[in-house]
Design a protein around this motif. Sequence first.
Motif, PDB file in Angstrom:
ATOM      1  N   ALA A  30      -2.508  -1.746  -5.501  1.00 25.90           N
ATOM      2  CA  ALA A  30      -2.191  -2.081  -4.117  1.00 25.90           C
ATOM      3  C   ALA A  30      -1.893  -3.575  -3.972  1.00 25.90           C
ATOM      4  O   ALA A  30      -0.999  -3.963  -3.196  1.00 25.90           O
ATOM      5  CB  ALA A  30      -3.345  -1.677  -3.206  1.00 25.90           C
ATOM      6  N   SER A  31      -2.612  -4.402  -4.693  1.00 27.82           N
ATOM      7  CA  SER A  31      -2.369  -5.843  -4.639  1.00 27.82           C
ATOM      8  C   SER A  31      -1.015  -6.193  -5.242  1.00 27.82           C
ATOM      9  O   SER A  31      -0.316  -7.084  -4.759  1.00 27.82           O
ATOM     10  CB  SER A  31      -3.491  -6.591  -5.371  1.00 27.82           C
ATOM     11  N   LEU A  32      -0.642  -5.500  -6.317  1.00 24.96           N
ATOM     12  CA  LEU A  32       0.691  -5.697  -6.893  1.00 24.96           C
ATOM     13  C   LEU A  32       1.769  -5.317  -5.886  1.00 24.96           C
ATOM     14  O   LEU A  32       2.766  -6.032  -5.717  1.00 24.96           O
ATOM     15  CB  LEU A  32       0.833  -4.870  -8.163  1.00 24.96           C
ATOM     16  N   ALA A  33       1.580  -4.178  -5.214  1.00 22.89           N
ATOM     17  CA  ALA A  33       2.559  -3.741  -4.213  1.00 22.89           C
ATOM     18  C   ALA A  33       2.657  -4.742  -3.068  1.00 22.89           C
ATOM     19  O   ALA A  33       3.756  -5.039  -2.576  1.00 22.89           O
ATOM     20  CB  ALA A  33       2.175  -2.351  -3.687  1.00 22.89           C
ATOM     21  N   ALA A  34       1.510  -5.286  -2.651  1.00 27.21           N
ATOM     22  CA  ALA A  34       1.503  -6.268  -1.574  1.00 27.21           C
ATOM     23  C   ALA A  34       2.180  -7.568  -1.989  1.00 27.21           C
ATOM     24  O   ALA A  34       2.628  -8.337  -1.135  1.00 27.21           O
ATOM     25  CB  ALA A  34       0.065  -6.551  -1.129  1.00 27.21           C
ATOM     26  N   ASP A  36       4.909  -7.601  -3.615  1.00 24.66           N
ATOM     27  CA  ASP A  36       6.325  -7.217  -3.770  1.00 24.66           C
ATOM     28  C   ASP A  36       6.686  -6.795  -5.185  1.00 24.66           C
ATOM     29  O   ASP A  36       7.835  -6.913  -5.601  1.00 24.66           O
ATOM     30  CB  ASP A  36       7.257  -8.350  -3.317  1.00 24.66           C
ATOM     31  N   HIS A  37       5.712  -6.288  -5.928  1.00 27.82           N
ATOM     32  CA  HIS A  37       5.995  -5.689  -7.221  1.00 27.82           C
ATOM     33  C   HIS A  37       6.232  -4.194  -7.057  1.00 27.82           C
ATOM     34  O   HIS A  37       5.571  -3.547  -6.246  1.00 27.82           O
ATOM     35  CB  HIS A  37       4.835  -5.903  -8.204  1.00 27.82           C
ATOM     36  N   ASN A  38       7.151  -3.677  -7.823  1.00 24.03           N
ATOM     37  CA  ASN A  38       7.363  -2.235  -7.898  1.00 24.03           C
ATOM     38  C   ASN A  38       6.350  -1.710  -8.904  1.00 24.03           C
ATOM     39  O   ASN A  38       6.580  -1.732 -10.110  1.00 24.03           O
ATOM     40  CB  ASN A  38       8.795  -1.952  -8.355  1.00 24.03           C
ATOM     41  N   ALA A  39       5.201  -1.244  -8.397  1.00 22.61           N
ATOM     42  CA  ALA A  39       4.073  -0.886  -9.254  1.00 22.61           C
ATOM     43  C   ALA A  39       3.939   0.623  -9.391  1.00 22.61           C
ATOM     44  O   ALA A  39       4.137   1.371  -8.441  1.00 22.61           O
ATOM     45  CB  ALA A  39       2.777  -1.472  -8.701  1.00 22.61           C
ATOM     46  N   LEU A  40       3.581   1.052 -10.599  1.00 20.15           N
ATOM     47  CA  LEU A  40       3.337   2.459 -10.916  1.00 20.15           C
ATOM     48  C   LEU A  40       1.942   2.585 -11.511  1.00 20.15           C
ATOM     49  O   LEU A  40       1.576   1.836 -12.414  1.00 20.15           O
ATOM     50  CB  LEU A  40       4.371   2.964 -11.922  1.00 20.15           C
ATOM     51  N   ALA A 217     -15.039  -0.448   1.190  1.00 26.42           N
ATOM     52  CA  ALA A 217     -13.646  -0.078   1.420  1.00 26.42           C
ATOM     53  C   ALA A 217     -13.342   1.288   0.805  1.00 26.42           C
ATOM     54  O   ALA A 217     -12.681   2.129   1.420  1.00 26.42           O
ATOM     55  CB  ALA A 217     -12.713  -1.143   0.848  1.00 26.42           C
ATOM     56  N   SER A 218     -13.849   1.514  -0.420  1.00 28.50           N
ATOM     57  CA  SER A 218     -13.630   2.809  -1.076  1.00 28.50           C
ATOM     58  C   SER A 218     -14.240   3.933  -0.263  1.00 28.50           C
ATOM     59  O   SER A 218     -13.663   5.026  -0.153  1.00 28.50           O
ATOM     60  CB  SER A 218     -14.230   2.791  -2.485  1.00 28.50           C
ATOM     61  N   GLY A 219     -15.420   3.704   0.320  1.00 29.74           N
ATOM     62  CA  GLY A 219     -16.061   4.713   1.147  1.00 29.74           C
ATOM     63  C   GLY A 219     -15.257   5.058   2.388  1.00 29.74           C
ATOM     64  O   GLY A 219     -15.365   6.164   2.926  1.00 29.74           O
ATOM     65  N   GLN A 220     -14.419   4.132   2.837  1.00 28.91           N
ATOM     66  CA  GLN A 220     -13.555   4.354   3.990  1.00 28.91           C
ATOM     67  C   GLN A 220     -12.198   4.921   3.578  1.00 28.91           C
ATOM     68  O   GLN A 220     -11.342   5.165   4.433  1.00 28.91           O
ATOM     69  CB  GLN A 220     -13.344   3.039   4.748  1.00 28.91           C
ATOM     70  N   GLY A 221     -11.994   5.117   2.260  1.00 30.81           N
ATOM     71  CA  GLY A 221     -10.712   5.601   1.789  1.00 30.81           C
ATOM     72  C   GLY A 221      -9.626   4.550   1.877  1.00 30.81           C
ATOM     73  O   GLY A 221      -8.435   4.884   1.975  1.00 30.81           O
ATOM     74  N   ARG A 222     -10.013   3.280   1.804  1.00 31.70           N
ATOM     75  CA  ARG A 222      -9.048   2.186   1.908  1.00 31.70           C
ATOM     76  C   ARG A 222      -9.228   1.221   0.752  1.00 31.70           C
ATOM     77  O   ARG A 222     -10.232   1.254   0.036  1.00 31.70           O
ATOM     78  CB  ARG A 222      -9.213   1.437   3.239  1.00 31.70           C
ATOM     79  N   THR A 223      -8.257   0.348   0.557  1.00 30.66           N
ATOM     80  CA  THR A 223      -8.397  -0.705  -0.437  1.00 30.66           C
ATOM     81  C   THR A 223      -9.147  -1.875   0.193  1.00 30.66           C
ATOM     82  O   THR A 223      -9.162  -2.045   1.425  1.00 30.66           O
ATOM     83  CB  THR A 223      -7.029  -1.191  -0.941  1.00 30.66           C
TER      84      THR A 223
END
Length: 265
Positions: A30-34, A36-40, A217-223
């Motif tokens: 998620a941090s890579l995506a934020a 602006d990386h095209n992350a897989l 955050a994980s318990g909330q289903g979020r990053t």
Amino acid sequence: MLERPTPRVFTFFSVLPDDEKGAMLINLAASLAASDHNALLVDACMTPSIILSRFGGVAVATLLDVARQERRLDEAVRMVPEGFALARLSRKNVSAATHPQASRLAQIFDGLTEESDVTLVNGELSEDDVLPVPGMEMGEIVVHMSTNPSSIKAAYVLLKSLSDKLGRRPFSLLVSGGSDEEAQVVFANMAQAANRYLAAQLHFMGAIPADEHIRRASGQGRTVLEAFPLAGATIAFKRLADQFSLSNLTKGTYGMATDGASLGV
């Protein structure tokens, strides 16, 4: 030794519980995506992981299903709300040497990594102690550990096992649960032992501090990036993601940077 061009593949093995490893990979992707990386993110473990349960369970098409021509590629690779692409390699063990669809699976995996800036793999060795696709071995192998003494011992055992099975090659360390200073001390001791007893070169990927916000955050289903943008762990993940900028990478063998720190940390 072959030079690994970008895009880059990072296969993670961990001595920490599955929920900690899964949270780390999801937050890093998620941090890579934020950034602006095209992350897989590819889950290559046979047993259901926290990554799969976090994003809808195990009832999804796999890349092996695509290799068998049973499902379409767009059914096996999906974008998640966190901004990165997610795929599962297989539900069954795949041997790169003997599986009838191994070659096709490798082609599919390589095609996906070529379309991505960075590929993160939740790693697992096959039954014959090899990585399921050659593209993983040509990337970086990362051992995820903590500063706990039992974790340090387990990480060394894992490094020895990987070195025995994959041959002499460099490895990277990602350290969770301690300060930067503590992580650097752990890395220095591990690097000295690995060089002396395994003839293996280690690189320091970085550190993720002990932070209750990750679990919350994980318990909330979020990053943690989304839920707690000012948390120490969020800052650490952002810093890790910044190191993946292609302009910061110096290509070397197996895609490793050549300055002694695989991501320039």
